[in-house]
Design a protein around this motif. Sequence first.
Motif: not given
Length: 529
Positions: A472-476
């Motif tokens: 994933a290019p974005q992680a929270f």
Amino acid sequence: MSGDAVFLRPQAKLEPLVGRWYAWSHLIAPAQHAMNLTYRQLPLLQSFLATPSVHLAATRDPKMFGGPFVNLAPEDAPRVKQLVEQTNAGCSALLKLAGDLKELDKQLQDRASGYSLNEFYAGLPESLRGVVELVYDLNNHPQIRIHEDLLYEDDLGADQQEILLTTVAERERHFFMSTPRLDERDNHTLKLGFGDPRLDALASMRSKAGSFDEISRLLDVPDGQRDSFRAFFTTEAPTRQGQDYRGDGVRVRYFGHACVLIQTDEVSVLLDPMLAFENKEDGRLSFDDLPPFIDYVFLTHNHQDHTSPEMLLQLRHRIGHVLIPRNNAGSLCDPSMKLILKRLGFKSVQVLEPFDTVKLPGGELMSLPFPGEHVDLDIHTKQAAFLSLKGHGLMFLVDSDGWDVALYQRIMRRLKHKVDVLFLGMECHGAPLSWLYGPLLTKRISRRDDESRRLSGADCGRAWNVLQEIQAPQAFVYAMGQEPWLRFIMGLEYQEDSVQLVEANQFVKRCRDSGVEAELLYGSREFTL
């Protein structure tokens, strides 16, 4: 409607209670309620009565919050003694059930070694006749399987249900497992079962004005208590922040902990509702900011910070469908969420197997396997989620761990869409097994084994390994339980050097150093895809 239109105050809490204890799922399911009552609640109250000063000293130490200490004053001892007496008198069937379950399990473990179990049925006590099946696993270990739905027919504990109205501040709420709710001057108790539809009328007044006289009559509030009851209402409408979404994209609103609302102009999905009621100047999203109608609520697992009767009861009238994982039917450690939700008055509940999908306007929701955080118990009631909407993919791995990364390789082969955003819980050093499940254990566990089996998610290394498979290019990082409105339910408060925060921050830094957008979430957050 008459001219006395009022709203529930935002700071008003509607706490569901069972026998004066804050209700969580294990106090609604009959067998688990019996075990918690017998082997946690009553011993805790007896300990307080024996040495109230010890409990008082412990509750004054912030590091002991969440421990087995009753947060009441020594002068409360007479009322605690009265509660013990009332419990023993009014819950005798539950106490008998717990004792009989424990004794039967002891007999099986001592005497059953592979020979037929049929001889044990003749000696079953009355409390267990017709509601248990005795079985072996494939290694000849005897087990008790509970016909849970039949236990519900006996309505054990149902007469102990009530709703407590209180305006206690969020940070002042006593820890849910250690302190009962005694009557206080400014509180008001409604003798209502959790499935009572009248609760919908009261809960709806958080967002829609109603007549004070009508709600008082509906709830049978005595005339002498009308003034104290009115203190929970206001003529001022709640402040709301963009409840509905009419844009072309996918709006993601993070309400704290593991509570995330995903909206398009056609559908809304709410994951693990556990959010603030009080409106503050810190910019938080609160209960008032939820949409008037929620198409789907997705519950990941049966822990108190993810499946909250307090939240669900107040949302019941505005929820279309509830999506839950299947359970390990008959297991004492894995009560049925479907039966619990039925007792809470929900009608439309869909049980999902891993990789089941629910079609949505513009996409679908898929249930995913969820390893970790369940202390090696054979619990099936846990699911993660992959949500694809309008060409965007969001994965919610909640408290998943990453010991076996091959699982995530297999998961990715099942997905039809890429993952644009990953939400991952990283409470990497949780409480030991006995903290939550101790009352269900029929045999004492060693301290060494107890400490080794924790309610934990991934650390930095394991989280990174998971991300490498998901790409994933974005992680929270989320579900860390640090928001102030969660303190009473989580029993923890990290310091900056706590291992959980250290590992989470290391993961965020590693992501950013590698070109992945990453953030450790706290409080509230909103973005649109």
